[in-house]
Design a protein around this motif. Structure first.
Motif, short mmCIF file in Angstrom:
data_model
loop_
_atom_site.label_atom_id
_atom_site.label_comp_id
_atom_site.label_asym_id
_atom_site.label_seq_id
_atom_site.Cartn_x
_atom_site.Cartn_y
_atom_site.Cartn_z
N ALA A 1 -6.95 8.03 2.70
CA ALA A 1 -6.26 8.98 1.84
C ALA A 1 -4.80 9.19 2.26
O ALA A 1 -3.98 9.65 1.48
CB ALA A 1 -6.99 10.31 1.84
N HIS B 1 -5.57 12.93 -1.15
CA HIS B 1 -6.21 11.91 -1.95
C HIS B 1 -5.13 10.95 -2.45
O HIS B 1 -4.13 11.38 -3.02
CB HIS B 1 -6.94 12.55 -3.14
CG HIS B 1 -7.63 11.56 -4.03
ND1 HIS B 1 -8.69 10.79 -3.59
CD2 HIS B 1 -7.40 11.20 -5.32
CE1 HIS B 1 -9.08 10.00 -4.58
NE2 HIS B 1 -8.33 10.22 -5.64
N GLU B 2 -5.31 9.67 -2.16
CA GLU B 2 -4.36 8.65 -2.58
C GLU B 2 -2.90 9.02 -2.30
O GLU B 2 -2.04 8.91 -3.16
CB GLU B 2 -4.56 8.35 -4.07
CG GLU B 2 -5.90 7.65 -4.29
CD GLU B 2 -6.15 7.31 -5.76
OE1 GLU B 2 -5.38 7.81 -6.61
OE2 GLU B 2 -7.10 6.58 -6.02
N GLN C 1 2.68 9.34 -1.35
CA GLN C 1 3.35 9.29 -2.65
C GLN C 1 3.87 10.66 -3.04
O GLN C 1 3.38 11.28 -3.96
CB GLN C 1 2.38 8.78 -3.71
CG GLN C 1 1.62 7.55 -3.25
CD GLN C 1 0.90 6.89 -4.38
OE1 GLN C 1 1.40 6.79 -5.50
NE2 GLN C 1 -0.30 6.43 -4.12
N LYS D 1 0.86 -1.19 0.00
CA LYS D 1 0.00 0.00 0.00
C LYS D 1 0.89 1.24 0.00
O LYS D 1 1.63 1.48 0.96
CB LYS D 1 -0.88 -0.02 1.25
CG LYS D 1 -1.72 1.21 1.45
CD LYS D 1 -2.94 1.22 0.55
CE LYS D 1 -3.39 2.65 0.28
NZ LYS D 1 -4.46 2.71 -0.73
N SER E 1 -8.92 15.57 -7.81
CA SER E 1 -8.70 14.13 -7.75
C SER E 1 -9.07 13.45 -9.06
O SER E 1 -8.78 12.27 -9.25
CB SER E 1 -9.52 13.53 -6.61
OG SER E 1 -10.89 13.73 -6.87
#
Ligand SMILES: Nc1ncnc2c1ncn2[C@@H]1O[C@H](COP(=O)(O)OP(=O)(O)O)[C@@H](O)[C@H]1O
Ligand SMILES: [Mg+2]
Lengths: 316, 264
Positions: B43, B223-224, B23, B19, B252
């Motif tokens: 998130a 987000h992510e 990032q 996971k 997003s």
């Protein structure tokens, strides 16, 4: 029955001695929240170090101090296996305990037991505690101030005082915080690896000190003398808790309760033996008693949980 | 005050559960900034706060607090700079210790702990006063075990503990999420007061968009594993919930995001 009553002073003396070990167990089991199995090994280590040193002419206090320090080293090893190598606490304790078996034999010169020559009056008289003093006091040959109950009792009170002071210091409080909530302790800047190792060291130091007293009391150290010590320690902690938990809120009193728990444990054992139980069954009995007491809180919560749920459903 | 540079964090690397939770996050906070953090479940909000707090090391990037590079410092050493309140009311306090003992522990955050007594008389008085200010009736319960307190009382206490020794950075991770609405409002109010009084640089994660808009001077949305929205100043002040949703959708690249999903 008379046998039993006659045996009480001896049982109480032994209980007091084991009580010091149980206080060590209390530090890991209750304060740090770790069941540390090192104690089965470090108890014997304390006895072995003491007897070997004392028999070779070392001052009695120095020999006991050495037992304490070597016990701390055993705790250090377990602590480092746990915190430094990521091995679960229980397994770390088991590994150290197993290793100590060989170490203990080596300390005793590869013999299964070593003894103190208490036939020699000069050697005997220098001892702090001895089984023989119990009989001597009963016969009136020695003052009560030499009775193991008196001597170990004072010794225990001094140790409890020291521990009370230590756990009240900033360092001691950080150790308690580690056991209470390790994540919180970290977030408050406490190095929990350090505090865990320190707690294990203090605990095993106490255990070894207790071992040195028992070796003195029975005038020998034996490779099996610590077998099952953890269970005896837990029994003392639990008995103390059940009988005095509600009454003794203060930390020093909680430690005193552990010591009393150990005394009661030995008196009960004596009673059971007096009733004719084969002593080979003692360990089974101890294990069963501890298992029952450990499961009581669990079952209690199960029983209490049910009406509460019904209650909640009614109110919903 | 806080400088997060291009940090990455992957959990369970090289397994099926891999996971990438962070990032490449960049974030700069100025002294006194109060940033609210929002974003859907998973998130990476908590992961970002944990990375800053040093719960585990990041895989890449650097973190600087007040000019000190803390990237390789363990959590307990970074604690000197950071006050924290967690989502779980159980997490921030030592339940088997007394209220005053918890406070005394927090007062010594980042200091060497020696053989001095763990609490002084003057401290006790100071704590009594501070607890009185909380207005939760805790000032007469200094020696009660914290385990006996309610969730709201514990969160308020944890807030007090986090600010007792003024931190360079205060991290609040959905610290009102586990509380009932009334208690949550009260704890939020206390948070606001403590942040303002001490002029604390603060990051507050919340799942409530209204709260995110109402509090602080800056808002970021994740987000992510990335920061996808970053608004501050007047623009943040005048933001509305629908606008915020719109911002999120655009940033997003999804348009199925509903209020519900963000609030989940
Ligand atoms: N310690 C961890 N181990 C494994 N996965 C984790 C860990 N912490 C977070 N994750 C994963 O990283 C992602 C981001 O989590 P998190 O930061 O907690 O999200 P949120 O924004 O809801 O706070 C999630 O998919 C979560 O499952
Ligand atoms: Mg989260």
């Amino acid at each position: 029955m008379l046998d039993f009553i006659g045996a009480i002073p001896g049982a109480a003396s032994q209980g007091l001695i084991w009580g010091i070990m149980a206080i060590g167990v209390y530090i890991t089991y209750r304060i740090l929240d770790i069941a540390d199995l090192t104690v089965d090994g470090s108890f014997c280590t304390g006895g072995a170090v003491f007897v070997v040193l004392y028999a070779s002419g070392t001052n009695i206090w120095l020999a006991m101090l050495a037992a304490f320090v070597v016990g701390m080293v055993a705790g250090l090893v377990t602590g480092l296996l746990h915190t430094g190598c990521g091995i679960p606490a229980i397994l770390s304790g088991i590994l150290t305990q197993l290793g100590l078996w060989s170490v203990n034999l080596a300390i005793m010169g590869m013999k299964a037991n070593v003894s103190i020559n208490v036939i020699d009056k000069e050697v005997l008289n220098k001892l702090l505690v001895s089984l023989r003093f119990v009989q001597d006091v009963a016969k009136g040959d020695r003052p009560f101030t030499q009775h193991p109950i008196f001597v170990v009792g004072i010794f225990t009170l001094v140790l409890i005082g020291l521990l009370y002071w230590f756990f009240g210091t900033e360092l001691g409080a950080s150790l308690r915080a580690t056991g209470s909530n390790a994540r919180m302790a970290s977030a408050q800047g406490i190095n929990i690896n350090f505090t865990k190792v320190l707690a294990l060291m203090i605990s095993n130091g106490m255990v070894a000190l207790s071992g040195s007293l028992l070796a003195q009391y029975q005038s020998f150290a034996d490779i099996n003398m610590g077998r099952g010590a953890i269970v005896i320690g837990l029994a003392a902690v639990i008995i103390g808790d059940v009988l005095f938990g509600k009454l003794f809120r203060n930390f020093a009193l909680s430690l005193l309760a552990v010591s009393i728990g150990a005394i009661l444990y030995y008196i009960v054992i004596q009673a059971v033996l007096a009733m004719g139980l084969n002593s080979n069954y003692l360990k089974l009995l101890s294990a069963a008693v501890v298992a029952i007491f450990l499961s009581v809180p669990y079952w209690k919560s199960k029983v209490h949980a049910k009406p509460a749920r019904k209650e909640a459903a009614k109110n919903a | 005050m806080l400088e997060v540079k291009n940090i990455f964090k992957t959990f369970n690397a090289h397994t099926v559960n891999e996971k990438c939770a962070l990032q490449g996050v960049d974030l700069q906070l100025n002294e006194g900034d109060f940033v609210t953090v929002i974003g859907g479940n998973g998130a990476g909000k908590s992961t970002l706060l944990n990375a800053v707090a040093g719960v585990w090391p990041v895989d890449d990037g650097s973190i600087t607090i007040d000019g000190v590079d803390v990237t390789h410092l363990p959590e307990y050493k970074r604690a000197k700079f950071i006050g924290r309140v967690f989502q779980d009311p159980m997490m921030g306090t030592a339940p088997t210790m007394q209220i005053e003992e918890n406070l005394a522990l927090a007062a010594r955050r980042g200091q060497a702990r020696g053989l001095g007594w763990h609490i002084s008389k003057e401290e006790r008085e100071q704590y009594r006063q501070l607890l009185k200010d909380l207005d939760l009736g805790l000032e007469d319960r200094l020696t009660s075990k914290v385990g006996l307190l309610s969730g709201g009382q514990r969160q308020a206490l944890t807030l007090l503990m986090a600010s007792l020794k003024k931190p360079k950075l205060l991290l609040l991770d959905e610290h009102t999420a586990a509380l009932d609405p009334k208690t949550a409002a009260k704890v939020l109010e206390i948070s606001d007061r403590i942040v303002l009084e001490n002029n604390l640089t603060t990051m507050m994660v919340t799942h409530n968009m209204k709260d995110a808009i109402a509090h602080g001077n800056r808002l970021i949305m994740m987000h992510e594993g990335r920061i996808v929205v970053d608004v501050s100043g007047e623009r943040k002040k005048n933001l509305t919930v629908p606008e915020l949703l719109e911002l999120f959708n655009r940033a997003s690249g999804t348009d199925v995001v509903s209020d519900k999903m963000l609030l989940a």
